[in-house]
Every structure is written in C-alpha cells, then in structure tokens.
Write an enzyme that holds these catalytic residues in place. Structure first.
Site, short mmCIF file in Angstrom:
data_model
loop_
_atom_site.label_atom_id
_atom_site.label_comp_id
_atom_site.label_asym_id
_atom_site.label_seq_id
_atom_site.Cartn_x
_atom_site.Cartn_y
_atom_site.Cartn_z
N GLY A 274 0.81 -1.23 0.00
CA GLY A 274 0.00 0.00 0.00
C GLY A 274 0.83 1.27 0.00
O GLY A 274 2.07 1.22 -0.05
N GLN A 275 0.14 2.41 0.05
CA GLN A 275 0.80 3.71 -0.07
C GLN A 275 1.83 3.93 1.05
O GLN A 275 2.94 4.38 0.80
CB GLN A 275 -0.25 4.83 -0.03
CG GLN A 275 0.31 6.21 -0.32
CD GLN A 275 -0.59 7.34 0.15
OE1 GLN A 275 -1.54 7.13 0.89
NE2 GLN A 275 -0.28 8.55 -0.27
N TYR B 62 -14.66 2.50 7.82
CA TYR B 62 -13.20 2.62 8.00
C TYR B 62 -12.89 3.29 9.34
O TYR B 62 -12.08 2.79 10.13
CB TYR B 62 -12.64 3.44 6.83
CG TYR B 62 -11.20 3.84 6.92
CD1 TYR B 62 -10.18 2.92 6.80
CD2 TYR B 62 -10.87 5.19 7.09
CE1 TYR B 62 -8.85 3.31 6.85
CE2 TYR B 62 -9.54 5.59 7.13
CZ TYR B 62 -8.55 4.65 7.01
OH TYR B 62 -7.23 5.04 7.06
#
Ligand code: SER
Length: 330
Positions: free
Chosen positions: A23-24, A154
């Site tokens: 991921g980032q 989230y």
C-alpha cells in the site's frame, strides 16, 4: 520536549514484519526501515509490487490475508518478528462500497495481529490510525481525547483498532503504539481513500496536465507529506516506553484547503489545470473530518515535529514525480 539523542540510542537491528506492504504507506515505510538497517519482511494479499525501488536490497515477501488468523500465527511462529507494523486496511471511500468486507479486513485484521502477537510474544505492534476516527462537530484543532463518532466503516474499525490495542496493552502488557495519520501525500498513489484528491492533483497534473478533484475547493482537512509520516511511525517505535503517556497519538503537519494545494501544484507544474467537481458521498466524508489536529501530546512525549509544510512538500515531490514518470514512460 525529548531530544533526538534521548531516543533509543542503541538502535538495535530489529526483525520487522509489515502488513499491507504493497500500500501507499507500506512501500515508503519499507524503504525507511531498510535504510535504518533493519531486517524487513513484507506481506500483503497481493504479490510484491514491481516498482518498490529497493535496488539490490533483500525483501522477503509473504502472501498474507490478515483475516486468516491461522496463517498469521504460522507466519509469526516461523519468522519470529520483533516488531509488526500493521498497515493492512481498506480505506474510507472504498470501505463505504463494501462495509462488511471492510469490517472483516480492518477489525478482524487488527484483532488477529494483536492476538497472534500476544501469543508469540512480539515485542511491539505499530498501528496506522487516522483522522477518520473523528466525526463532525469537534473543536478545531481537535485534541487526542474527544468523543469519537466516525461516520465511515473505515473510521469505526480504526477506533476499534485503537481501543483493542489499548486493551492488549493494559491486559497483556503488549507494547502497542499508534499514530492518527492525516491525509498522506506521496509519489506512491493511495487506493480508495477520500483524501486521494491531494496526491492525485500532483500525479495527474504531471501525467496528463489536468485533474478534476472530487471535492469543493474550500475543503480543508489535515495533510502530511509521506516522509514525515514514515519518520513519525519509526520515531514512535524508537521512543522509550516510559516516555509515552498513551498508546495513540494525533500527529499534524499542515491543513491546506484543496484550492491551496491546487495553487501550489500550479506554481510548480506550469500549465496544470485543476478543477473541482464535488462528489456528494466523498464530500460528506471529508466534511465530517476535522480541519486540523492538535498533536501536543506527541510533541511532548516523543519529540514529534513535522519538517514539511505545503510549499516544501511541493518543492520536494514535483522533481521526484518527474523522475518517476520519466522512468515509467521509458
Ligand atoms: N487517507 C485515508 C482515507 O482517505 C484517511 O486515513 O481514507
């Protein structure tokens, strides 16, 4: 305020497992940990991205679904990491498309990581929390300890992760530490986040000359340049436990409006055309987040301070992106 020299001076080499490595945050974190000499193991549901930019450095990579507790146990029992950075998660915008999956990956994942870490005596677990734990109507800037009423799955699962980590710390003595990240801007693109308009302004303006942002021009949320975010995670990990008064910390850098980011991009990328067309779903999420974070506890307890503001970030990021785009085009 803690001096850099007071941070763990012995900088031992640690064996570190990173979840969500593709991921980032994961991709930049892995580079940062390897630069500090640690033995790093990547893991992700996806295979290793080709463009990790690690040169000759070794990076063992494990295919791992964090919802699978048995697989996590086997991996931890076999590799015996000292530290786990738990990053695997579905971000806010994608999370609203599939709240059930988001619950299983984010809430189930953090439970599994904590449980397997407790069983196998992992020394420390770092957790990436977020501004999305906050809901509307809070003080500005918002301090660490407020009523947390997130509006996204989230956010709900990240609050759950913070609380579970605190529980494992109190109940079992697990050394759990978390930062609440602002929206993160980097050369590596995020996937499925609501703050993605900011990194996309840079990347798309440079790639195609234009970008239509999915938010209003006056949208203001906390932002941070990735090198500061990576340093925050690593410095929190290295801070002496007895200096830490809490397990989860707000960290802040700058809070520009979307228009201010667009202006900064336009100054650095001549001809860039950034326009705004607000998407109601993502705008509602953005409007539920705070404008700015109060990171006083992080500053006092472990000496946190950001190095980059908006202009310094743009100066640093644009040449890096230019080089990356040139490599990808060739
Ligand atoms: N960047 C994240 C998102 O937009 C927030 O933590 O979902």
């Amino acid at each position: 305020m803690m001096l850099a020299a007071e941070r763990r001076a012995d900088r031992e080499i640690m064996k570190i497992l990173v979840t969500g490595s593709g991921g980032q945050v994961g991709q930049d974190l892995i580079r940062g940990l390897l630069e500090r000499g640690h033995e790093v193991h990547g893991s992700d549901v996806a295979s290793r991205p080709s463009a990790l930019g690690l040169g000759d450095r070794e990076l063992p990579w494990h295919l791992l679904d964090v919802t699978d507790l048995a697989a996590l146990r086997r991996l931890i029992a076999r590799e015996r990491p000292d530290i786990i950075y738990h990053l695997a998660a579905i971000l806010s915008a994608r999370g609203e498309e599939n709240p059930g999956l988001t619950y299983r990956v984010n809430q189930g994942g953090v439970y599994n990581v904590l449980e397997a870490s407790r069983e196998h005596r992992v020394s420390q677990v770092l957790f990436a929390s977020t501004i999305a734990v906050f809901g509307p109507g809070l003080p500005d800037p918002v301090p660490d300890d407020v009523h947390l009423q997130p509006t996204t799955m989230y956010g709900v699962t990240k609050v759950g992760g913070e609380l579970l980590g605190e529980y494992y710390n109190k109940r079992y003595g697990l050394d759990f530490r978390a930062v609440r990240f602002p929206g993160l801007i980097s050369a590596t693109l995020p996937g499925g986040g609501t703050s993605d308009y900011a990194p996309l302004m840079y990347v798309e303006s440079m790639r195609t000359g234009a970008y239509e942002a999915f938010c209003r021009a006056d949208t203001r949320i906390p932002m941070m340049y990735m090198p500061d975010g990576i340093r925050a995670l690593i410095e929190l990990s290295e801070a002496p436990r007895d200096r830490l008064q809490r397990t989860t910390y707000n960290i802040a850098a700058f809070s520009p409006t979307a228009e201010e980011i667009a202006d900064s991009v336009a100054r650095a990328v001549p001809g860039a055309r950034i326009t705004f067309k607000s998407d109601p779903t993502r705008q509602a999420i953005l409007d539920s987040w705070p404008n700015a974070l109060d990171d006083a506890h992080a500053r006092v307890d472990w000496g946190w301070a950001p190095e980059f503001d908006l202009e310094r970030m743009t100066e640093d990021l644009v040449p890096k992106l230019r080089a990356l785009l040139r490599v990808n085009a060739s």
